[in-house]
Design a protein around this motif. Structure first.
Motif, PDB file in Angstrom:
ATOM      1  N   SER A  77       0.823  -1.211   0.000  1.00 26.48           N
ATOM      2  CA  SER A  77       0.000   0.000   0.000  1.00 26.48           C
ATOM      3  C   SER A  77       0.855   1.258   0.000  1.00 26.48           C
ATOM      4  O   SER A  77       0.584   2.213  -0.736  1.00 26.48           O
ATOM      5  CB  SER A  77      -0.922   0.002   1.222  1.00 26.48           C
ATOM      6  OG  SER A  77      -1.629   1.217   1.324  1.00 26.48           O
ATOM      7  N   LEU A  78       1.901   1.292   0.818  1.00 28.75           N
ATOM      8  CA  LEU A  78       2.761   2.475   0.884  1.00 28.75           C
ATOM      9  C   LEU A  78       3.506   2.698  -0.423  1.00 28.75           C
ATOM     10  O   LEU A  78       3.674   3.835  -0.870  1.00 28.75           O
ATOM     11  CB  LEU A  78       3.751   2.332   2.047  1.00 28.75           C
ATOM     12  CG  LEU A  78       3.135   2.390   3.446  1.00 28.75           C
ATOM     13  CD1 LEU A  78       4.180   2.078   4.498  1.00 28.75           C
ATOM     14  CD2 LEU A  78       2.503   3.751   3.707  1.00 28.75           C
ATOM     15  N   LEU A  79       3.950   1.625  -1.054  1.00 33.28           N
ATOM     16  CA  LEU A  79       4.614   1.763  -2.346  1.00 33.28           C
ATOM     17  C   LEU A  79       3.654   2.307  -3.398  1.00 33.28           C
ATOM     18  O   LEU A  79       4.019   3.134  -4.231  1.00 33.28           O
ATOM     19  CB  LEU A  79       5.179   0.415  -2.801  1.00 33.28           C
ATOM     20  CG  LEU A  79       6.402  -0.109  -2.046  1.00 33.28           C
ATOM     21  CD1 LEU A  79       6.751  -1.502  -2.526  1.00 33.28           C
ATOM     22  CD2 LEU A  79       7.584   0.823  -2.230  1.00 33.28           C
ATOM     23  N   ALA A  80       2.395   1.845  -3.336  1.00 34.56           N
ATOM     24  CA  ALA A  80       1.403   2.287  -4.313  1.00 34.56           C
ATOM     25  C   ALA A  80       1.080   3.773  -4.163  1.00 34.56           C
ATOM     26  O   ALA A  80       0.725   4.449  -5.126  1.00 34.56           O
ATOM     27  CB  ALA A  80       0.124   1.471  -4.163  1.00 34.56           C
ATOM     28  N   GLN A  81       1.223   4.305  -2.937  1.00 25.47           N
ATOM     29  CA  GLN A  81       0.928   5.719  -2.684  1.00 25.47           C
ATOM     30  C   GLN A  81       2.071   6.641  -3.099  1.00 25.47           C
ATOM     31  O   GLN A  81       1.908   7.859  -3.134  1.00 25.47           O
ATOM     32  CB  GLN A  81       0.666   5.944  -1.196  1.00 25.47           C
ATOM     33  CG  GLN A  81      -0.584   5.268  -0.662  1.00 25.47           C
ATOM     34  CD  GLN A  81      -0.716   5.477   0.840  1.00 25.47           C
ATOM     35  OE1 GLN A  81      -0.638   6.593   1.339  1.00 25.47           O
ATOM     36  NE2 GLN A  81      -0.893   4.397   1.563  1.00 25.47           N
ATOM     37  N   SER A  82       3.224   6.072  -3.378  1.00 22.60           N
ATOM     38  CA  SER A  82       4.412   6.875  -3.634  1.00 22.60           C
ATOM     39  C   SER A  82       4.622   7.065  -5.129  1.00 22.60           C
ATOM     40  O   SER A  82       4.629   6.092  -5.882  1.00 22.60           O
ATOM     41  CB  SER A  82       5.649   6.203  -3.034  1.00 22.60           C
ATOM     42  OG  SER A  82       5.468   6.029  -1.641  1.00 22.60           O
TER      43      SER A  82
END
Length: 428
Positions: A204-209
């Motif tokens: 999820s964090l990678l997708a937000q970046s």
């Protein structure tokens, strides 16, 4: 130093790493716990976020002793000294590698999904973990990153024992650590909340970046990143765009009832980007503040935040800055520009309310362009009166047939052309 959680640690570490923003680094988080920390570091630096998937190769009869490490892309780092002293034969080495390669492939596929690996060649790379215990994994990650072509490797963590930092410093160009307590027994003891990070959270964090393409020798690329602007103790979301070789950045101040998503400001910003100017669009108010209509006309507060954003941007990108304000945002831009230490070289107002800057108008030194539609009669009159109070170089341009929002065909294009010419003419 005690951290509330990984988010808290990441924000503090991001502040400490602020000077690296000028190097346009890539931030890599060590899964899983290092990724939430790296997420906030990347945001603070306006940098792309990726994971560094690395597996230590442990001596079979002493797994905690690593004889090497492997990473994505077939990168393999082997310590010939440990192999020799451990009397490891090729078969034993191959067996360990096969097992670790299988796990590396599984984790890479899980975390990345369809995201390509960030190109590290020639880049400054900041490797981030939530803490360093022995330094073995951190050192292996630094070696793998170096083997993948990084020009400069920085290892960063909120907490670590001094001896572990010495180990990592032997393979990294620089090590940044917020706390090095002598009574260190585990990373978790320095967090109030050290709950496990899940694979799902990493994904999820990678997708937000946002992703940032790596520069090449043959082609320069436009950088577009989401940032959190630090202003008056707040972190305000923004969008920063830097065309290749940008010689200046134009900071946008939106008007009443608008935000950084204003289609008109974004249209002008895109035109300025094509002309080689960088742009920063950010929200001057939080969602809660926007609910109170009176805040939209609090010019002092808006100007203070705009000035703080200018200072924040100046610590990261050493290029000249200018303001582009719309409606009440124009008053905020002029009020901020009136500060004796304002660095901006020019101000442009579109359908603005410069009159709301009041007596501060006389203190503006930056050349100022006022753009108003011919059919926006009340605002046109207010701009004419405000111009008489300006003591700097100024010009009032009237766009024929345009109303307050410049929705008529061709009128917004004329605004962009006028702004581009003014900024280019006055750029240092």
């Amino acid at each position: 130093m005690l951290f509330t959680d990984r988010d808290d640690a990441g924000r503090r570490l991001g502040t400490a790493l602020g000077p690296y923003a000028a190097e346009h680094p890539v931030v890599l988080g060590l899964p899983r716990g290092g990724v939430p920390v790296a997420f906030h570091v990347a945001r603070a630096l306006g940098a792309p976020l990726d994971v560094i998937v690395v597996r230590k190769l442990g001596v079979p009869y002493q797994p905690e002793l690593a004889f090497g490490a492997i990473g994505e892309g077939g990168v393999r780092v082997i310590s010939d000294d440990i192999v020799r002293r451990g009397r490891l034969d090729p078969q034993a080495i191959a067996s360990v590698e096969r097992a670790e390669q299988s796990e590396l492939t599984r984790r890479s596929a899980r975390y990345r999904a369809d995201r390509p690996q960030e190109d590290l060649r020639g880049r400054t790379v900041i490797v981030v973990d939530d803490g360093i215990a022995t330094g073995a994994t951190a050192a292996a990650a630094c070696q793998v990153v170096r083997a993948q072509g990084a020009a400069r490797v920085v290892m960063a963590a909120p907490v670590a024992p001094p001896d572990a930092l010495t180990r990592v410093a032997a393979v990294a160009d620089e090590v940044v650590c917020l706390s090095t307590p002598p009574g260190f027994s585990s990373v978790g003891q320095w967090y109030r909340d050290f709950s496990q990070t899940s694979d799902e959270e990493v994904v999820s964090l990678l997708a937000q970046s946002p992703r940032r393409p790596a520069p090449t020798e043959h082609a320069e690329v436009e950088v577009e990143v989401e940032v959190e602007v630090e202003a008056a103790g707040l972190r305000l979301p923004g969008d920063l765009t830097l065309p290749p070789g940008a010689s200046a950045v134009v900071v946008f101040a939106h008007g009443s009832g608008s935000s950084r998503h204003s289609p008109r400001n974004r249209r002008v910003a895109a035109d300025l980007n094509r002309a080689g100017l960088g742009t920063l669009l950010f929200d001057l108010l939080t969602p809660a503040e926007e609910a109170d209509r009176s805040n939209v006309f609090d010019i002092d507060t808006l100007a203070a935040r705009l000035a703080a954003a200018t200072a924040w941007l100046g610590t990261r990108y050493l290029v000249p800055q200018a303001y582009f304000g719309a409606s009440t945002g124009a008053a905020a831009a002029l009020a901020a520009a009136a500060s004796p230490d304002s660095p901006v070289f020019a101000v442009v107002s579109r359908g603005g309310r410069p009159d709301l800057a009041g007596p501060l108008l006389a203190g503006v030194r930056a050349p100022t362009l006022l753009i108003v539609g011919s059919e926006d009669h009340r605002v046109l009159a207010l701009n004419r009166e405000a111009q008489t109070r300006l003591r700097c170089e100024s010009r009032l341009e009237v766009v024929e047939g345009a109303t307050h929002l410049f929705e008529e065909p061709g009128t917004l294009e004329e605004v962009s052309s006028l702004a581009e010419n003014w900024l280019s003419t006055h750029r240092p």
